[in-house]
Scaffold this active site. Structure first.
Site, short mmCIF file in Angstrom:
data_model
loop_
_atom_site.label_atom_id
_atom_site.label_comp_id
_atom_site.label_asym_id
_atom_site.label_seq_id
_atom_site.Cartn_x
_atom_site.Cartn_y
_atom_site.Cartn_z
N ASP A 38 1.28 -1.26 -0.03
CA ASP A 38 -0.12 0.20 -0.13
C ASP A 38 0.90 1.24 -0.06
OD1 ASP A 38 -1.50 1.84 0.31
OD2 ASP A 38 -2.95 0.11 2.49
N GLY A 83 -5.25 3.15 -7.49
CA GLY A 83 -5.40 3.10 -9.33
C GLY A 83 -4.27 4.87 -9.53
N ASP A 87 -10.27 3.75 -1.28
CA ASP A 87 -11.26 2.77 -0.91
C ASP A 87 -12.41 2.65 -1.13
OD1 ASP A 87 -8.75 2.88 0.69
OD2 ASP A 87 -9.12 2.95 2.08
C1 GLA Z 1 -5.74 2.07 2.83
C2 GLA Z 1 -6.51 0.57 1.77
C3 GLA Z 1 -6.80 0.08 2.92
C4 GLA Z 1 -6.38 -0.34 3.66
C5 GLA Z 1 -5.81 0.76 4.82
C6 GLA Z 1 -5.66 0.15 6.45
O1 GLA Z 1 -6.25 3.66 3.03
O2 GLA Z 1 -6.50 1.71 0.76
O3 GLA Z 1 -7.62 -0.29 1.41
O4 GLA Z 1 -5.22 -0.60 3.45
O5 GLA Z 1 -4.45 1.50 4.03
O6 GLA Z 1 -5.00 1.39 7.06
#
Ligand code: GLA
Length: 518
Positions: A284, A323, A344
């Site tokens: 991430d 993305g 998200d």
């Molecule tokens: C981001 C990701 C989520 C999740 C959180 C965790 O927002 O996009 O899917 O993994 O971090 O902190």
């Protein structure tokens, strides 16, 4: 005489005394200000110790107070801000800090004051949001400083790892558990998956998202926090159930939730994950944005792609950078098996459909081994109706999306389980041709999507995005349906009439009718 008296040396003293007093006052106030500088200037840490994980996550205020202005930096979770504006001083101030974030800028506002030797500070992300209060104390100089930047590697193509020939299926902790995920929950989820028919339906990956991390040991090895006492033992447990274990990290110094990222330890962490028996990594971007531009993302993701391959263990590589930078164009080159295409998801109809129906243009980029990821499922989390969750499942299947359940599998309704384990819909998602479906037509709130399947079959989904039911039709010839066809309704689980020239069906509000034609 009296005048003379008035002009006596004693009277002449008055202006002298006044001038002296004024100078003393000016001096004192100046001295006070100098003293004030010392009170605020320096490095401050607001330490937040997690009650269940025992991990200390700090917000650092590295401040300088001079000539009535506060300057410096603020490091909070994954962010590193520079102070841009300030008003006030030690006894009450407001600062506005900012950092570049891709093509935009993030801003944050702090309000605070010194009380004794404590800095009481509140953060506001937006003027309309409530204040998050914290108390900062003096911290050693340099603690929490911006880490030195490691130059991104030169680009090359990371060979395909041979995994995810069909979109990955499993579960991920974030949507339901967020920071509350722990060893017991993961074991419970694995138990549920192995006994409720999900495993047999194809769900294999049990993925731990953010908040499992602690710091590093003297050798630099990443440690798990109190919620995960023994990751290797957990992996063994999950593997014994015929399932696989996934984990999460960030290329940055910190993850989104402010835990330890892999920065500068990419190979070491990949080796640790392999040693633990990890089968899937969600990587991430979050904390990496303090050091790298969006344009540097491919090189940074490539680094971990290489590191995972080097472990020799088959580990699915999931890119999570929302993305940006058209990741679908370079995801495969850096070794990615899937890549998030959006921000998200939330457990609402608007969020789910907003994401799902926006995926049409990306269809050309999905193929076996490399998938668009419109984010994890919200099915069963309570924010939508079962009709809406069927739409969620159907849409994700049409999109050849990863199917990662995001609910508490230990306690779900029969209806939720039935939606998640609809094998006929799963078969569309998992079709080995690996061609993502596309929008065939849109008529107001009614959309018909089709997906080419292996063996010349076709999936067709009638989505009704309106609140009220709607009649929807399609001419068989228009969607290229085979002349001699059989049509099966994948939610009613029965064959339906497929006579020429067209198919008409009433679709409930926010609902779907999904067919497979052969
Ligand atoms: C981001 C990701 C989520 C999740 C959180 C965790 O927002 O996009 O899917 O993994 O971090 O902190």
């Amino acid at each position: 005489m009296s005048l003379r008296k008035n002009n006596s040396p004693r009277v002449l003293l008055i202006p002298f005394v006044l001038i002296t007093l004024t100078s003393v006052a000016v001096y004192i106030s100046f001295a006070q200000q100098t003293q004030t500088d010392d009170r605020l200037t320096g490095n401050w840490a607001a330490r937040n110790v997690g009650s269940t994980d025992g991990v200390t996550r700090s917000t650092y205020f590295n401040l300088k107070y001079e000539a009535g202005k506060i300057t410096g930096t603020i490091r909070a979770t994954q962010f590193f801000y520079t102070i841009k504006e300030s008003t006030g001083g030690p006894d009450g101030f407001t600062i506005i800090a900012a950092m570049p974030d891709g093509r935009s800028e993030r801003r944050v506002q702090y309000e605070g004051k010194l009380v004794g030797d404590e800095l009481r500070i509140g953060r506001r992300n937006r003027p309309d949001q409530p204040i998050t209060e914290m108390v900062a104390n003096r911290a050693p100089a340099g603690e929490g400083a911006m880490p030195a930047r490691i130059e991104p590697p030169a680009r090359h193509k990371v060979p395909y790892n041979g995994l995810a020939k069909t979109p990955p299926m499993g579960w991920n902790s974030w949507n339901k558990f967020a920071g509350r995920v722990d060893d017991a929950a993961v074991r419970g989820i694995a138990d549920a998956m192995a006994s409720n028919g999900m495993r047999e339906a194809g769900y294999v990956y049990v993925n731990i998202d953010d908040t499992w991390e602690a710091g590093r040991n003297a050798q630099g090895e990443i440690q798990t926090n109190k919620k995960f006492p023994d990751m290797k033992a957990l992996a063994d447990y999950v593997h014994k159930k015929g399932l696989k274990l996934g984990i999460y990290s960030s290329p940055g110094p910190n993850t989104c939730a402010g835990y330890e990222g892999t920065y500068g330890h990419e190979e070491q962490d990949a080796m640790t994950f392999a040693k633990w028996g990890i089968d899937y990594l969600k990587y991430d971007w979050c904390g990496a944005r303090i050091l790298y531009t969006d344009e540097e993302m491919p090189a940074i993701y490539q680094k971990m792609g290489d590191a995972l391959l080097k472990t020799g263990r088959p580990i699915v590589y999931s890119l999570c950078q929302y993305g940006r930078l058209d990741v679908w164009k370079w995801g495969p080159e850096v070794g990615g098996n899937l890549w998030r295409t959006t921000g998200d998801i939330r457990d609402t109809w608007d969020s789910m459909t907003g994401i799902g129906f926006r995926q049409n243009e990306l269809a050309q980029y999905a193929r076996p081994g490399h998938w668009n990821d419109p984010d994890m499922l919200e099915i069963g989390n309570g924010g939508m109706s079962d009709t809406e969750y069927k739409t969620h499942m159907s849409l994700w299947a049409m999109l050849a999306a990863p199917l990662l359940a995001g609910n508490d599998l230990r306690q779900m309704s029969h209806e939720t389980l039935a939606i998640l384990t609809n094998r006929e819909v799963i078969a569309i998602d998992q079709d080995k041709l690996g061609k993502q479906g596309t929008r065939f037509s849109k008529n107001g709130d009614q959309e018909i999507w089709t997906r080419q399947l292996s063996g010349g079959a076709i999936a067709v989904a009638f989505f009704n995005r309106a609140k009220d039911e709607a009649k929807m039709s399609v001419k068989w010839a228009d969607i290229g349906a085979p002349a001699k066809r059989k049509a099966r309704d994948l939610w009613l689980h029965r064959d339906v009439e497929a006579k020429d020239p067209e198919y008409s069906v009433t679709v409930p509000g926010h609902g779907v009718v999904m067919l497979r034609l052969k």
